[in-house]
Design a protein around this motif. Structure first.
Motif, PDB file in Angstrom:
ATOM      1  N   PHE A 189      -0.107 -16.130  -3.792  1.00 29.58           N
ATOM      2  CA  PHE A 189      -0.835 -14.910  -3.081  1.00 29.58           C
ATOM      3  C   PHE A 189      -0.520 -13.569  -3.702  1.00 29.58           C
ATOM      4  CE2 PHE A 189      -1.515 -12.021   0.351  1.00 29.58           C
ATOM      5  CZ  PHE A 189      -2.361 -12.526   1.447  1.00 29.58           C
ATOM      6  N   ALA A 190       0.504 -13.408  -4.193  1.00 32.11           N
ATOM      7  CA  ALA A 190       0.884 -11.864  -4.952  1.00 32.11           C
ATOM      8  C   ALA A 190       0.047 -12.080  -6.326  1.00 32.11           C
ATOM      9  CB  ALA A 190       2.298 -11.952  -5.102  1.00 32.11           C
ATOM     10  N   LYS A 191      -0.034 -13.183  -6.985  1.00 38.56           N
ATOM     11  CA  LYS A 191      -0.668 -13.300  -8.181  1.00 38.56           C
ATOM     12  C   LYS A 191      -2.109 -13.090  -8.153  1.00 38.56           C
ATOM     13  CE  LYS A 191      -0.924 -16.499 -12.144  1.00 38.56           C
ATOM     14  NZ  LYS A 191      -0.958 -15.666 -13.270  1.00 38.56           N
ATOM     15  N   GLU A 192      -2.793 -13.560  -7.068  1.00 42.25           N
ATOM     16  CA  GLU A 192      -4.126 -13.511  -7.047  1.00 42.25           C
ATOM     17  C   GLU A 192      -4.760 -12.121  -6.492  1.00 42.25           C
ATOM     18  OE1 GLU A 192      -4.672 -18.266  -5.126  1.00 42.25           O
ATOM     19  OE2 GLU A 192      -4.859 -16.138  -3.801  1.00 42.25           O
ATOM     20  N   ARG A 193      -3.506 -11.123  -6.168  1.00 40.34           N
ATOM     21  CA  ARG A 193      -4.008  -9.913  -5.644  1.00 40.34           C
ATOM     22  C   ARG A 193      -3.315  -8.866  -6.793  1.00 40.34           C
ATOM     23  NH1 ARG A 193      -4.209 -13.465  -2.326  1.00 40.34           N
ATOM     24  NH2 ARG A 193      -5.598 -13.465  -0.448  1.00 40.34           N
ATOM     25  N   ASP A 194      -2.661  -9.196  -7.587  1.00 39.11           N
ATOM     26  CA  ASP A 194      -2.096  -8.453  -8.737  1.00 39.11           C
ATOM     27  C   ASP A 194      -1.106  -7.742  -8.126  1.00 39.11           C
ATOM     28  OD1 ASP A 194      -1.597  -7.594 -11.015  1.00 39.11           O
ATOM     29  OD2 ASP A 194      -3.173  -5.937 -11.145  1.00 39.11           O
ATOM     30  N   TRP A 195      -0.489  -8.078  -7.062  1.00 30.96           N
ATOM     31  CA  TRP A 195       0.726  -7.634  -6.286  1.00 30.96           C
ATOM     32  C   TRP A 195       2.048  -7.814  -6.871  1.00 30.96           C
ATOM     33  CZ3 TRP A 195      -0.882  -8.309  -0.531  1.00 30.96           C
ATOM     34  CH2 TRP A 195      -1.731  -7.709  -0.002  1.00 30.96           C
ATOM     35  N   LEU A 235       2.818 -21.343   8.181  1.00 31.94           N
ATOM     36  CA  LEU A 235       1.537 -21.748   7.242  1.00 31.94           C
ATOM     37  C   LEU A 235       0.241 -20.972   7.849  1.00 31.94           C
ATOM     38  CD1 LEU A 235       1.903 -25.250   6.594  1.00 31.94           C
ATOM     39  CD2 LEU A 235       2.359 -23.517   4.790  1.00 31.94           C
ATOM     40  N   ARG A 236       0.383 -20.685   8.999  1.00 27.92           N
ATOM     41  CA  ARG A 236      -0.750 -19.985   9.716  1.00 27.92           C
ATOM     42  C   ARG A 236      -1.001 -18.838   9.403  1.00 27.92           C
ATOM     43  NH1 ARG A 236      -0.726 -17.219  14.513  1.00 27.92           N
ATOM     44  NH2 ARG A 236      -2.999 -17.036  15.453  1.00 27.92           N
ATOM     45  N   LYS A 237       0.405 -17.983   9.381  1.00 31.29           N
ATOM     46  CA  LYS A 237       0.342 -16.782   9.049  1.00 31.29           C
ATOM     47  C   LYS A 237      -0.121 -16.419   7.634  1.00 31.29           C
ATOM     48  CE  LYS A 237       1.150 -12.385  10.356  1.00 31.29           C
ATOM     49  NZ  LYS A 237       0.911 -11.610   9.025  1.00 31.29           N
ATOM     50  N   VAL A 238       0.165 -17.407   6.547  1.00 36.14           N
ATOM     51  CA  VAL A 238      -0.314 -17.260   5.281  1.00 36.14           C
ATOM     52  C   VAL A 238      -1.792 -17.117   5.397  1.00 36.14           C
ATOM     53  CG1 VAL A 238      -0.147 -18.479   2.752  1.00 36.14           C
ATOM     54  CG2 VAL A 238       1.865 -18.163   4.121  1.00 36.14           C
ATOM     55  N   GLY A 239      -2.269 -18.252   6.015  1.00 42.11           N
ATOM     56  CA  GLY A 239      -3.690 -18.191   6.106  1.00 42.11           C
ATOM     57  C   GLY A 239      -4.279 -17.165   6.734  1.00 42.11           C
ATOM     58  N   LEU A 240      -3.690 -16.353   7.662  1.00 41.76           N
ATOM     59  CA  LEU A 240      -4.309 -15.029   8.468  1.00 41.76           C
ATOM     60  C   LEU A 240      -4.330 -14.122   7.069  1.00 41.76           C
ATOM     61  CD1 LEU A 240      -2.689 -15.156  11.861  1.00 41.76           C
ATOM     62  CD2 LEU A 240      -5.148 -15.442  11.368  1.00 41.76           C
ATOM     63  N   ASN A 241      -3.129 -14.111   6.476  1.00 42.79           N
ATOM     64  CA  ASN A 241      -3.112 -13.100   5.462  1.00 42.79           C
ATOM     65  C   ASN A 241      -4.193 -13.163   4.385  1.00 42.79           C
ATOM     66  OD1 ASN A 241      -0.797 -12.058   6.604  1.00 42.79           O
ATOM     67  ND2 ASN A 241       0.584 -13.077   5.471  1.00 42.79           N
ATOM     68  N   TYR A 258      -6.764 -10.192   3.521  1.00 45.64           N
ATOM     69  CA  TYR A 258      -6.620  -9.566   2.157  1.00 45.64           C
ATOM     70  C   TYR A 258      -7.318 -10.545   1.128  1.00 45.64           C
ATOM     71  CZ  TYR A 258      -3.347  -6.862   4.459  1.00 45.64           C
ATOM     72  OH  TYR A 258      -2.657  -6.018   5.376  1.00 45.64           O
ATOM     73  N   PRO A 259      -8.561 -10.502   1.049  1.00 49.12           N
ATOM     74  CA  PRO A 259      -9.255 -11.397   0.476  1.00 49.12           C
ATOM     75  C   PRO A 259      -8.855 -11.147  -1.278  1.00 49.12           C
ATOM     76  CG  PRO A 259     -10.961 -10.524   2.098  1.00 49.12           C
ATOM     77  CD  PRO A 259      -9.532  -9.726   1.903  1.00 49.12           C
TER      78      PRO A 259
END
Lengths: 129, 129, 129, 129
Positions: A24-30, B102-108, B112-113
């Motif tokens: 998640f962080a890598k994909e967003r450059d975070w 897991l649900r929250k990761v999906g919501l995030n 944040y595309p």
């Protein structure tokens, strides 16, 4: 239940969450923002949001019998936010959280032998000191 | 590595920790103290201990290259304490933490595309709001 | 009561505490450690210690009628630790805490007019948002 | 400066804030919600909001030279929220916060004699333990 016949929650490992957070962080450059103390303060922020859910409620019974579905969903989200930052913080610090947690459970069992402890876990008998 | 060829940390599930915490409390007759708000305050206490580790250090680089082994071990213990109370709090509230995470990761990911977000996650763009 | 006839606590200003904390740090050459985020994490640590006092107690009545003197003294120390770091953090950030607090009380009074509010302060009606 | 020639912040006492918070709660019939643990969790919530201000910033220099006025104003509000709940919590617990804080400064001075301490305040040498 997943197609494998294993219920989803039983299969959620700390390692899976670690990988998802890293991607998640890598994909967003975070990654540039994910320093140990930044993540720690983000964690504290989420603990604050979790506390806000409980702040005006007085004592709350186990299982939250009187809570609406949307309140429980919100609670699940805040608990998750704390968990996700905790997993990410551990990863960034190079700590294997799953291994550390199992080790800590073992240390607690030595510190508080089941046969001897029946009293309240106070400051002196705190399971997680 | 365990005999199954799976490294131990990969197999540490939230469900396993939940069961270990439930057994631990039951064996010590501590269920009576494990109300939602008691556990929440215990969690806040552990977050405080985690913060104390970082409090006088200024900015800390990823991987904690200059930390002694005993400091990392201590950090692992405090991270674990937060995790164990978080797992226990979720259980007592009837929240499936693994599923919720897991649900929250999906919501995030929806919030944040990856293709659109490259800037700093600030108050408005906070991944875990 | 002091010789001026003013009780001591009435005369304790935030400015006095600010000066005492500044002197304390200077005399010990601790200014070097008192960066904003170091102090913030120290504050979080103290909030954790404050929470530990209340963590296994269940609901606690106002005035703490059943607490021993030494427990109240300990509580006073932890409340003070939070205050002292808060005062020091404000000072290091260049924020006039007393002035800011009076301003915030005024903002709260506008946000929650006394004549209209009689219900529980919830997430939407939170006095200190 | 007020008409008395005393700058406003110098005259802000903890006792004044205590009275203002008590009046505020009374006028809104909020005393019923101001139990010790409710206020403590509200305090934790505000500490979370304070932490969010600093969470993605990395190390921040003293005086916050690069912060916009509106950011400093926001910071002042969050610092105040923590202070106001701390003052209210102390009052509800029957603790004289100003007196306790002065006493704690004195205890700290004994614990860390100025002539002997020049090193980093660590876990063992923590000014506010």
């Amino acid at each position: 239940m997943t197609t494998s016949g294993v219920s989803e929650d039983e299969s959620v490992t700390l390692d899976l969450l670690k990988k998802k957070m890293a991607e998640f962080a890598k994909e967003r450059d975070w990654d540039q923002f994910h320093s140990p103390r930044n993540l720690l303060l983000a964690l504290v922020g989420e603990v604050g949001e979790l506390s806000e859910i409980f702040q005006w409620k007085g004592e709350v019974p186990k299982g939250l019998p009187d809570w609406k579905d949307e309140e429980k969903e919100h609670l699940g989200e805040e608990l998750s936010d704390v968990l996700l930052y905790l997993v990410r913080l551990s990863d960034i610090c190079g700590i294997d959280l799953g291994k550390a947690a199992l080790r800590k459970v073992g240390l607690n069992a030595i510190k508080y032998p089941a046969s001897k402890i029946q009293s309240q876990p106070n400051d002196d008998h705190n399971v997680n000191n």
